[in-house]
Design a protein around this motif. Structure first.
Motif, PDB file in Angstrom:
ATOM      1  N   TYR A   1      -9.251  -0.328  12.010  1.00 18.80           N
ATOM      2  CA  TYR A   1      -7.857  -0.292  12.410  1.00 18.80           C
ATOM      3  C   TYR A   1      -7.573   0.987  13.191  1.00 18.80           C
ATOM      4  CZ  TYR A   1      -6.568  -3.944   8.988  1.00 18.80           C
ATOM      5  OH  TYR A   1      -6.437  -5.115   8.270  1.00 18.80           O
TER       6      TYR A   1
ATOM      7  N   GLY B   1       3.518   7.134  12.635  1.00 16.96           N
ATOM      8  CA  GLY B   1       4.803   6.479  12.472  1.00 16.96           C
ATOM      9  C   GLY B   1       4.752   4.961  12.554  1.00 16.96           C
ATOM     10  N   GLN B   2       3.547   4.423  12.761  1.00 11.79           N
ATOM     11  CA  GLN B   2       3.390   2.966  12.846  1.00 11.79           C
ATOM     12  C   GLN B   2       2.427   2.472  11.781  1.00 11.79           C
ATOM     13  OE1 GLN B   2       2.524   1.581  16.808  1.00 11.79           O
ATOM     14  NE2 GLN B   2       3.955   3.012  17.769  1.00 11.79           N
ATOM     15  N   GLY B   3       2.397   1.152  11.606  1.00 11.98           N
ATOM     16  CA  GLY B   3       1.438   0.571  10.682  1.00 11.98           C
ATOM     17  C   GLY B   3       0.078   0.412  11.327  1.00 11.98           C
ATOM     18  N   PRO B   4      -0.971   0.239  10.529  1.00  8.79           N
ATOM     19  CA  PRO B   4      -2.311   0.023  11.084  1.00  8.79           C
ATOM     20  C   PRO B   4      -2.359  -1.244  11.940  1.00  8.79           C
ATOM     21  CG  PRO B   4      -2.423   0.550   8.739  1.00  8.79           C
ATOM     22  CD  PRO B   4      -0.985   0.296   9.059  1.00  8.79           C
ATOM     23  N   GLU B   5      -3.104  -1.167  13.043  1.00  7.35           N
ATOM     24  CA  GLU B   5      -3.292  -2.302  13.947  1.00  7.35           C
ATOM     25  C   GLU B   5      -4.769  -2.659  13.946  1.00  7.35           C
ATOM     26  OE1 GLU B   5      -2.793  -1.312  18.011  1.00  7.35           O
ATOM     27  OE2 GLU B   5      -2.957  -3.368  18.739  1.00  7.35           O
TER      28      GLU B   5
ATOM     29  N   TYR C   1       0.851  -1.184   0.000  1.00  5.37           N
ATOM     30  CA  TYR C   1       0.000   0.000   0.000  1.00  5.37           C
ATOM     31  C   TYR C   1       0.888   1.236   0.000  1.00  5.37           C
ATOM     32  CZ  TYR C   1      -4.074  -2.807   1.404  1.00  5.37           C
ATOM     33  OH  TYR C   1      -5.086  -3.723   1.458  1.00  5.37           O
TER      34      TYR C   1
ATOM     35  N   PHE D   1       0.304  -5.688   9.403  1.00  5.09           N
ATOM     36  CA  PHE D   1       1.043  -4.648   8.698  1.00  5.09           C
ATOM     37  C   PHE D   1       2.430  -4.447   9.286  1.00  5.09           C
ATOM     38  CE2 PHE D   1      -1.664  -2.408   5.681  1.00  5.09           C
ATOM     39  CZ  PHE D   1      -2.907  -2.937   5.972  1.00  5.09           C
ATOM     40  N   GLY D   2       3.370  -4.029   8.413  1.00  7.51           N
ATOM     41  CA  GLY D   2       4.646  -3.525   8.871  1.00  7.51           C
ATOM     42  C   GLY D   2       4.514  -2.057   9.242  1.00  7.51           C
ATOM     43  N   THR D   3       5.629  -1.459   9.686  1.00  9.69           N
ATOM     44  CA  THR D   3       5.601  -0.067  10.123  1.00  9.69           C
ATOM     45  C   THR D   3       5.852   0.912   8.985  1.00  9.69           C
ATOM     46  OG1 THR D   3       7.906  -0.247  10.767  1.00  9.69           O
ATOM     47  CG2 THR D   3       6.262  -0.594  12.488  1.00  9.69           C
TER      48      THR D   3
ATOM     49  N   LEU E   1       3.596   0.805   2.758  1.00  9.12           N
ATOM     50  CA  LEU E   1       3.286  -0.209   3.765  1.00  9.12           C
ATOM     51  C   LEU E   1       3.210  -1.587   3.126  1.00  9.12           C
ATOM     52  CD1 LEU E   1       0.376   1.679   5.563  1.00  9.12           C
ATOM     53  CD2 LEU E   1       2.617   1.218   6.549  1.00  9.12           C
TER      54      LEU E   1
END
Lengths: 113, 112
Positions: free
Chosen positions: B35, B40-44, A36, A103-105, A87
């Motif tokens: 989510y 600064g982080q990915g979706p959780e 993404y 997901f990664g960061t 992403l």
């Protein structure tokens, strides 16, 4: 537990300078790997889905590839409008038998004119 | 082109207040996801619906968060009471058959 690690965290490129972003993963039973693009303050925009090792997909200046342990997003001759966070996410079955995405960061890409 | 709709786009609230977010998925998409994304982080993943049923809410803080999708179409996520640590982007996504997810624009929540 499924894990996704993206590198580098940030990448600065000159316009026209090609490079690759890496996504390494640990998952039991990969169902799919997604890339993404996310612009600041917006939701992620779908780019690619890869399902099996050896698969490749292209879109304009982007090309995604998949191996059994990692995926690469190759950017050829990038332009400033390619600046965004990219992403990576993996899909696998959870304990309840449903497909879960992790997901990664992300890698924050900046392309300088 | 069909899109996932979310509202509001921005919400500012004080801690201990209640907030609610709404999501309308792409027509025909049976799977809906909420989510949370911290800067600064990915979706959780917070919660995943298949039609009107919850199939995964293992990461949803159930003491203060609730989600519903009563008719299997649109969905509401609620936080009561909001805490400072809830400040984040809340994203809704939908997929046709639990495959590729398409995201909405998100709701940026700020808790003061």
């Amino acid at each position: 537990e499924d894990q996704v690690t993206q590198s580098p965290e940030a990448l600065r490129l000159q316009e026209g300078e090609s490079s690759s972003l890496n996504c390494s993963y640990t998952v039991s039973g990969l169902r799919g790997l997604f890339w993404y693009r996310q612009d600041p303050g917006k939701g992620p925009e779908f780019l690619f889905t890869l399902y099996s090792a050896g698969e490749e997909k292209e879109k304009e200046r982007l090309k995604a590839t998949l191996t059994k342990k990692e995926s690469f997003l190759h950017i050829t001759a990038p332009k400033p409008e390619d600046s965004a966070t990219y992403l990576c996410a993996v899909q696998a079955y959870n304990s309840g038998g449903y497909q879960k995405v992790t997901f990664g960061t992300g890698t924050k890409l900046q392309v300088i004119p | 082109e069909a899109e996932v709709a979310q509202s509001p786009r921005y919400k500012i609230t004080e801690k201990s207040q209640a907030v609610a977010f709404w999501c309308d998925p792409i027509s025909g998409h049976a799977t809906l996801y909420w989510y949370r994304q911290i800067l600064g982080q990915g979706p959780e993943l917070l919660v995943q619906f298949q039609d009107e049923s919850v199939v995964d809410d293992s990461q949803l803080p159930k003491d203060r968060f609730s989600a519903e999708r009563l008719k299997g179409v649109d969905s509401t996520l609620k936080i009561q009471p909001a805490e400072l640590g809830d400040s984040a982007m809340y994203l809704c996504a939908s997929s046709l058959r639990a495959d590729t997810q398409y995201f909405g624009p998100g709701t940026r929540l700020t808790v003061l």
